[in-house]
Design an enzyme around this catalytic site. Structure first.
Site, PDB file in Angstrom:
ATOM      1  N   CYS A  37       1.059   2.864   9.323  1.00  0.00           N
ATOM      2  CA  CYS A  37       1.490   4.144   9.527  1.00  0.00           C
ATOM      3  C   CYS A  37       1.836   5.477  10.580  1.00  0.00           C
ATOM      4  O   CYS A  37       1.445   5.399  11.369  1.00  0.00           O
ATOM      5  CB  CYS A  37       0.467   5.137   8.538  1.00  0.00           C
ATOM      6  SG  CYS A  37       0.755   6.723   7.977  1.00  0.00           S
ATOM      7  N   PRO A  80       0.885  -1.378  -0.128  1.00  0.00           N
ATOM      8  CA  PRO A  80      -0.159   0.324   0.004  1.00  0.00           C
ATOM      9  C   PRO A  80       1.417   1.363   0.152  1.00  0.00           C
ATOM     10  O   PRO A  80       1.684   1.116   1.195  1.00  0.00           O
ATOM     11  CB  PRO A  80      -0.693  -0.255   1.140  1.00  0.00           C
ATOM     12  CG  PRO A  80       0.165  -1.384   1.943  1.00  0.00           C
ATOM     13  CD  PRO A  80       0.965  -2.293   1.099  1.00  0.00           C
ATOM     14  N   MET A  81       0.255   1.885  -1.003  1.00  0.00           N
ATOM     15  CA  MET A  81       1.545   3.573  -0.694  1.00  0.00           C
ATOM     16  C   MET A  81       0.463   4.220  -1.116  1.00  0.00           C
ATOM     17  O   MET A  81      -0.234   4.893  -2.562  1.00  0.00           O
ATOM     18  CB  MET A  81       2.664   3.494  -2.252  1.00  0.00           C
ATOM     19  CG  MET A  81       3.308   2.674  -1.955  1.00  0.00           C
ATOM     20  SD  MET A  81       4.520   2.173  -2.932  1.00  0.00           S
ATOM     21  CE  MET A  81       4.479   1.279  -4.189  1.00  0.00           C
ATOM     22  N   ASP A 106      12.877  -3.128   2.357  1.00  0.00           N
ATOM     23  CA  ASP A 106      13.631  -3.187   1.767  1.00  0.00           C
ATOM     24  C   ASP A 106      14.167  -4.623   0.528  1.00  0.00           C
ATOM     25  O   ASP A 106      14.847  -5.605   0.933  1.00  0.00           O
ATOM     26  CB  ASP A 106      15.158  -3.721   3.108  1.00  0.00           C
ATOM     27  CG  ASP A 106      15.051  -2.150   3.655  1.00  0.00           C
ATOM     28  OD1 ASP A 106      15.045  -1.354   3.679  1.00  0.00           O
ATOM     29  OD2 ASP A 106      15.979  -2.491   4.753  1.00  0.00           O
ATOM     30  N   ALA A 154       7.649  -1.823  -1.525  1.00  0.00           N
ATOM     31  CA  ALA A 154       7.114  -0.761  -2.118  1.00  0.00           C
ATOM     32  C   ALA A 154       7.729   0.623  -2.844  1.00  0.00           C
ATOM     33  O   ALA A 154       7.551   0.302  -4.468  1.00  0.00           O
ATOM     34  CB  ALA A 154       6.871   0.191  -0.465  1.00  0.00           C
ATOM     35  N   ARG A 155       9.133   0.643  -2.368  1.00  0.00           N
ATOM     36  CA  ARG A 155       9.500   1.525  -2.766  1.00  0.00           C
ATOM     37  C   ARG A 155      10.467   1.213  -4.706  1.00  0.00           C
ATOM     38  O   ARG A 155      10.581   1.923  -5.111  1.00  0.00           O
ATOM     39  CB  ARG A 155      11.069   2.107  -2.127  1.00  0.00           C
ATOM     40  CG  ARG A 155      10.637   3.166  -1.241  1.00  0.00           C
ATOM     41  CD  ARG A 155      11.918   3.262  -0.358  1.00  0.00           C
ATOM     42  NE  ARG A 155      11.498   2.575   0.455  1.00  0.00           N
ATOM     43  CZ  ARG A 155      12.973   2.393   1.893  1.00  0.00           C
ATOM     44  NH1 ARG A 155      13.835   3.227   1.502  1.00  0.00           N
ATOM     45  NH2 ARG A 155      13.025   1.375   2.268  1.00  0.00           N
ATOM     46  N   GLN A 199      -6.313  -1.773   1.623  1.00  0.00           N
ATOM     47  CA  GLN A 199      -6.159  -1.169   2.448  1.00  0.00           C
ATOM     48  C   GLN A 199      -7.203  -0.286   4.009  1.00  0.00           C
ATOM     49  O   GLN A 199      -7.257   1.092   2.830  1.00  0.00           O
ATOM     50  CB  GLN A 199      -5.117  -1.014   2.929  1.00  0.00           C
ATOM     51  CG  GLN A 199      -4.114  -0.643   4.322  1.00  0.00           C
ATOM     52  CD  GLN A 199      -2.524  -0.172   4.469  1.00  0.00           C
ATOM     53  OE1 GLN A 199      -2.834   0.424   3.888  1.00  0.00           O
ATOM     54  NE2 GLN A 199      -2.121  -1.139   5.434  1.00  0.00           N
ATOM     55  N   HIS A 235       5.963  -5.149   8.861  1.00  0.00           N
ATOM     56  CA  HIS A 235       7.609  -4.361   8.488  1.00  0.00           C
ATOM     57  C   HIS A 235       8.528  -3.658   9.089  1.00  0.00           C
ATOM     58  O   HIS A 235       7.569  -3.510  10.878  1.00  0.00           O
ATOM     59  CB  HIS A 235       6.461  -3.090   7.995  1.00  0.00           C
ATOM     60  CG  HIS A 235       7.556  -1.731   7.687  1.00  0.00           C
ATOM     61  ND1 HIS A 235       7.422  -0.822   7.797  1.00  0.00           N
ATOM     62  CD2 HIS A 235       8.861  -2.015   7.794  1.00  0.00           C
ATOM     63  CE1 HIS A 235       8.305  -0.026   7.332  1.00  0.00           C
ATOM     64  NE2 HIS A 235       9.577  -0.047   6.518  1.00  0.00           N
TER      65      HIS A 235
HETATM   66  C1  LIG Z   1       5.012   6.392  -1.182  1.00  0.00           C
HETATM   67  C2  LIG Z   1       4.738   6.282   0.433  1.00  0.00           C
HETATM   68  C3  LIG Z   1       3.309   5.288   0.797  1.00  0.00           C
HETATM   69  C4  LIG Z   1       3.095   4.621   1.642  1.00  0.00           C
HETATM   70  N1  LIG Z   1       1.645   4.143   2.045  1.00  0.00           N
HETATM   71  C5  LIG Z   1       1.554   3.371   3.186  1.00  0.00           C
HETATM   72  C6  LIG Z   1       0.260   2.599   3.266  1.00  0.00           C
HETATM   73  O1  LIG Z   1      -1.098   3.669   2.478  1.00  0.00           O
HETATM   74  N2  LIG Z   1      -0.002   2.537   4.266  1.00  0.00           N
HETATM   75  C7  LIG Z   1       1.353   1.392   4.671  1.00  0.00           C
HETATM   76  O2  LIG Z   1       0.478   0.739   5.121  1.00  0.00           O
HETATM   77  N3  LIG Z   1       1.820   1.797   4.685  1.00  0.00           N
HETATM   78  C8  LIG Z   1       2.137   2.602   3.751  1.00  0.00           C
HETATM   79  N4  LIG Z   1       4.679   2.803   3.048  1.00  0.00           N
HETATM   80  C9  LIG Z   1       4.913   1.987   3.640  1.00  0.00           C
HETATM   81  C10 LIG Z   1       4.980   0.691   2.707  1.00  0.00           C
HETATM   82  O3  LIG Z   1       3.829  -0.012   2.598  1.00  0.00           O
HETATM   83  C11 LIG Z   1       6.662   0.343   2.937  1.00  0.00           C
HETATM   84  O4  LIG Z   1       5.720  -1.159   4.064  1.00  0.00           O
HETATM   85  C12 LIG Z   1       7.655   0.575   3.371  1.00  0.00           C
HETATM   86  O5  LIG Z   1       7.762   1.427   2.816  1.00  0.00           O
HETATM   87  C13 LIG Z   1       8.338  -0.757   3.621  1.00  0.00           C
HETATM   88  O6  LIG Z   1       8.494  -1.062   1.766  1.00  0.00           O
HETATM   89  P1  LIG Z   1       9.933  -0.794   1.576  1.00  0.00           P
HETATM   90  O7  LIG Z   1      10.543  -1.211   1.791  1.00  0.00           O
HETATM   91  O8  LIG Z   1       9.731  -1.835   0.159  1.00  0.00           O
HETATM   92  O9  LIG Z   1       9.784   0.489   0.888  1.00  0.00           O
HETATM   93  C14 LIG Z   1       4.463   3.496   1.977  1.00  0.00           C
HETATM   94  C15 LIG Z   1       5.971   3.972   1.679  1.00  0.00           C
HETATM   95  C16 LIG Z   1       6.246   5.191   0.238  1.00  0.00           C
HETATM   96  C17 LIG Z   1       7.240   4.994   0.436  1.00  0.00           C
END
Ligand SMILES: Cc1cc2nc3c(=O)[nH]c(=O)nc-3n(C[C@H](O)[C@H](O)[C@H](O)COP(=O)(O)O)c2cc1C
Length: 381
Positions: free
Chosen positions: A121, A36-37, A246, A290-291, A92, A211
């Site tokens: 969050c 979710p982002m 990650d 995510a990223r 979500q 996470h």
């Molecule tokens: C731009 C952005 C928006 C995000 N929005 C949410 C969200 O709406 N809900 C959520 O549970 N986590 C959100 N996250 C957290 C990500 O889902 C994820 O748990 C976190 O970035 C770690 O993953 P990564 O290392 O692959 O980026 C967001 C992260 C980013 C970068």
């Protein structure tokens, strides 16, 4: 809720996410998920990552309270495809009241495969309203929200009996995404409460996304692999566990698993030592990114960097499920910039990406992209 496509036919998903967990396991691999982002994991992007082997796609967090009360919120927050290109979608919600989560879930259940509660969050506005990571201090409330949501979906006629519902076209999932506490014993208590009596089969969630960072850990700090290992060992036999954090490439994960097939190979003894130090987490079932997916939607199809074809797929999906210009351009600058894997090659230079951000409309964007891409292809000849 906004529908793209022409007909309602086929709008209702028929694949239960637990079936996809099983399918991935039977294929000897992790399940692949798009995180979710907020702002970014909207329909066109979800369809793009789905095109490149992502199994399950989360929507951005949607505030249940607004969603329940406001038709505009519903139309702008959730877009689903009705013309067949609908990835298996998990909505979500951000919620802090059982009734709000249950009502919002009831409203989206006909259109998606499952609902998820955000307990991760860390933003101060969310925590101030006891949303997101603040819920990590409210385990009974989280349990009550999940129990009430399941009960509501059951009353509405949806099948929510975990594995027993996986084969039903009316099967819907209920899940939760969490962070960890500094004192991991508190996370253990949290998960035990939220799951309920998993041993007797009456578990309150279908799976758990972890996470492994605390509410105050910056995303630049590596995930806590030890915490993940302990939680997966303790709860991974009761429910499937997905890790978020990650997941940059399959070869650079800080842990190993029998579901990483083929296992990354190592040639120098230094690399072999590094591999030997990585813990194996046998009860981990899936990877959520995510990223890295933002920068490279083709990640789970094995592409080390974003290919131009993925940009084409995104633009094509965008034409059917539009996004505001600035948002769409942000996606394009992410996809054409360097990613999170070891291969830092980018489709465009920083200066070229800045040109994209200066475009005033979509025609400009498409012309600029075409010009820059033609220049690259010419230079490569
Ligand atoms: C731009 C952005 C928006 C995000 N929005 C949410 C969200 O709406 N809900 C959520 O549970 N986590 C959100 N996250 C957290 C990500 O889902 C994820 O748990 C976190 O970035 C770690 O993953 P990564 O290392 O692959 O980026 C967001 C992260 C980013 C970068």
């Amino acid at each position: 809720m906004d529908h793209t496509g022409e007909s309602e036919k086929g709008a209702y998903p028929t694949v239960h996410p637990l079936k996809i967990f099983d399918l991935a396991k039977s294929q000897g691999r992790f399940l692949y998920a798009c995180a979710p982002m907020v702002r970014y994991s909207k329909l066109a992007f979800r369809q793009t990552v789905h095109h490149y082997n992502t199994d399950l796609c989360w929507t951005p967090m949607i505030l249940a309270k607004e969603f329940n009360r406001n038709q505009f919120a519903r139309d702008s927050d959730l877009t689903i495809a009705t013309d067949g290109a609908q990835p298996v979608t998990i909505v979500q919600f951000g919620a802090n009241k059982p009734l709000e989560l249950a009502r919002a879930s009831s409203m989206v259940a006909p259109f998606v495969s499952g609902v998820d509660l955000n307990c991760g969050c860390p933003q101060s506005w969310a925590c101030a309203e006891t949303l997101g990571a603040a819920l990590m201090e409210q385990r009974e409330l989280v349990r009550d929200m999940l129990v009430e949501t399941r009960a509501r979906l059951r009353r509405d006629g949806w099948a929510v009996e975990r594995e027993a519902s996986a084969d039903s076209p009316r099967g819907r999932s209920v899940s939760v995404k969490i962070r960890v506490h500094k004192d991991l014993r508190r996370t253990m208590d949290f998960v035990a409460t939220v799951l309920g009596d998993a041993a007797s089969g009456s578990c309150n969630v279908d799976w758990l996304t972890i996470h492994p960072r605390t509410r105050s850990t910056p995303s630049s700090t590596p995930i806590d692999v030890e915490a993940l290992e302990i939680l997966a060992d303790k709860f991974g036999r009761d429910v499937p566990i997905l890790v978020s954090g990650d997941v940059f490439t399959l070869a650079t994960l800080p842990y190993t698993s029998h579901l990483l097939d083929p296992a990354p190979t190592f040639t120098s003894s230094g690399s072999a030592d590094a591999a030997a130090k990585k813990p194996s987490i046998p009860n981990l079932r899936g990877l959520m990114s995510a990223r890295a997916l933002l920068a490279n939607p083709a990640l789970f199809a094995g592409h080390g960097t974003c290919p131009w074809e993925a940009v084409d797929v995104f633009l094509e999906r965008l034409a059917r499920a539009p996004l505001p210009l600035k948002l769409g351009v942000h996606h394009l600058t992410e996809m054409t910039g360097p990613g999170y894997g070891p291969d830092k090659r980018a489709l465009l230079t920083k200066k070229e990406r800045v040109r994209l951000t200066a475009c005033a409309n979509w025609i400009d964007v498409l012309d600029t992209l075409a010009e820059l891409r033609a220049g690259k292809e010419e230079a490569a000849r």
